[in-house]
Design a protein around this motif. Structure first.
Motif, PDB file in Angstrom:
ATOM      1  N   THR A  42       0.596  -0.976   0.232  1.00 48.06           N
ATOM      2  CA  THR A  42      -0.084  -0.139   0.430  1.00 48.06           C
ATOM      3  C   THR A  42       0.863   1.427   0.278  1.00 48.06           C
ATOM      4  O   THR A  42       0.480   2.053  -0.648  1.00 48.06           O
ATOM      5  N   ILE A  83      -7.556   3.591   2.853  1.00 47.89           N
ATOM      6  CA  ILE A  83      -6.105   2.627   3.260  1.00 47.89           C
ATOM      7  C   ILE A  83      -6.397   2.174   3.441  1.00 47.89           C
ATOM      8  O   ILE A  83      -5.901   0.491   3.497  1.00 47.89           O
ATOM      9  N   SER A  87      -5.929  -1.390   1.703  1.00 48.43           N
ATOM     10  CA  SER A  87      -5.383  -2.755   1.981  1.00 48.43           C
ATOM     11  C   SER A  87      -5.759  -4.320   1.991  1.00 48.43           C
ATOM     12  O   SER A  87      -5.546  -5.218   1.607  1.00 48.43           O
ATOM     13  N   SER A 204       0.060   4.126   5.655  1.00 47.83           N
ATOM     14  CA  SER A 204       0.418   2.777   4.807  1.00 47.83           C
ATOM     15  C   SER A 204       2.012   2.850   5.466  1.00 47.83           C
ATOM     16  O   SER A 204       2.353   2.036   6.081  1.00 47.83           O
TER      17      SER A 204
END
Length: 312
Positions: A42, A83, A87, A204
């Motif tokens: 990521t 995010i 992920s 990340s």
């Protein structure tokens, strides 16, 4: 007024190009290997996406303006949800055949319709609710063969966990879409794109102490290319909406499944199953129905406004 503002063919071309580049991004991530930490994937995807995005904004003279915002908390929340979705999606991508990961991800716009009704108070009538339910049945058909692996391999089954991860990614992605719909009421599009990539890279990077490992130069180059493709695809997608209505270009999103099946077969030896093809057909059909239903309702609302008798 921009001469290209009503240029559907240009919008469609940009949309198709964005789909191709997004599939290339997914292919690079899958080819990089399944032993790379999800947070690490990521980070590379988000960090290297900043290169084309910053370059594009600089060329248009919008770079300084893009950083201006009055809603930092909104961007941070959208970045965090985004995010997490990314992920989960990447975890599923490296543990599932490419076409299945793409097809299960089609649950996101279906769920977004439901979430918009619940959280934004948008009116969703019987036709669209029916399409959402039918589409989710299609998703269940695709995922069911993987989910049954829990009974055989337990929670150690990577394919079963991958299917759950992509479903979770779609759910979180739908929440992110709702957050974006709130942001666009006060924020510029390029500001939303820039802050998402920036916050995604920062979030990340925070996973560095949790399982990052040294990777080969080949994997590094693949992840770097994946990030660059992600940034370019986001630019193409954003630009496509400048030239045509969403209802015109949205159906071309489903071209990704054709590319996914071809790449999955020739590069990774993934042969699509009957359940996957049947479920995908149902999901795509439901998604296209919702798109055209939205378009029809939009035309009806526009016509109603034209025929309102002025008061005063």
């Amino acid at each position: 007024m921009d001469a290209d503002i009503h240029n559907p063919m240009k919008g469609i071309l940009l949309k198709v190009l964005s789909v191709i580049v997004f599939v290339c991004m997914s292919t690079c991530i899958k080819a990089a290997g399944s032993d790379i930490a999800t947070g690490q994937i990521t980070f590379y995807r988000s960090a290297f996406a900043m290169v084309p995005i910053l370059g594009f904004l600089a060329c248009r003279g919008q770079l300084r303006d893009a950083f201006r915002t009055n809603n930092v908390p909104g961007h941070v929340l959208r970045g965090l949800i985004g995010i997490l979705s990314m992920s989960c999606g990447f975890y599923g991508l490296v543990h599932l055949p490419l076409p299945e990961a793409i097809a299960i991800g089609y649950a996101m716009p279906l769920l977004a319709v439901a979430f918009a009704a619940v959280f934004l108070g948008e009116i969703v009538r019987l036709y669209r609710w029916s399409a959402v339910v039918i589409g989710l049945v299609g998703v269940l058909i695709i995922t069911w063969p993987r989910l049954t692996l829990f009974g055989e391999g337990g929670f150690g089954s990577s394919e079963a966990l991958g299917a759950v991860a992509v479903l979770l990614s779609a759910t979180l992605g739908a929440v992110a879409m709702v957050l974006v719909r709130r942001l666009v009421q006060t924020e510029r599009t390029h500001t939303i794109v820039l802050y998402f990539s920036l916050s995604a890279a920062v979030f990340s990077l925070a996973t560095l102490p949790f399982g990052w490992s040294a990777i080969s130069w080949t994997s590094f180059l693949l992840l770097m290319l994946a990030g660059f493709c992600g940034g370019v695809a986001q630019i193409l997608l954003t630009e496509s909406y400048r030239h045509a209505d969403m209802s015109t270009i949205a159906p071309f999103e489903y071209a990704s499944i054709v590319l996914g099946i071809a790449i999955g077969y020739f590069l990774f030896g993934n042969v699509p199953t009957a359940a996957m093809l049947l479920g995908t057909a149902i999901v795509v059909g439901a998604g296209i129905f919702i798109i055209f239903r939205e378009h029809r309702l939009g035309l009806e609302r526009k016509g109603a406004r034209k025929h309102v008798t002025p008061q005063g």
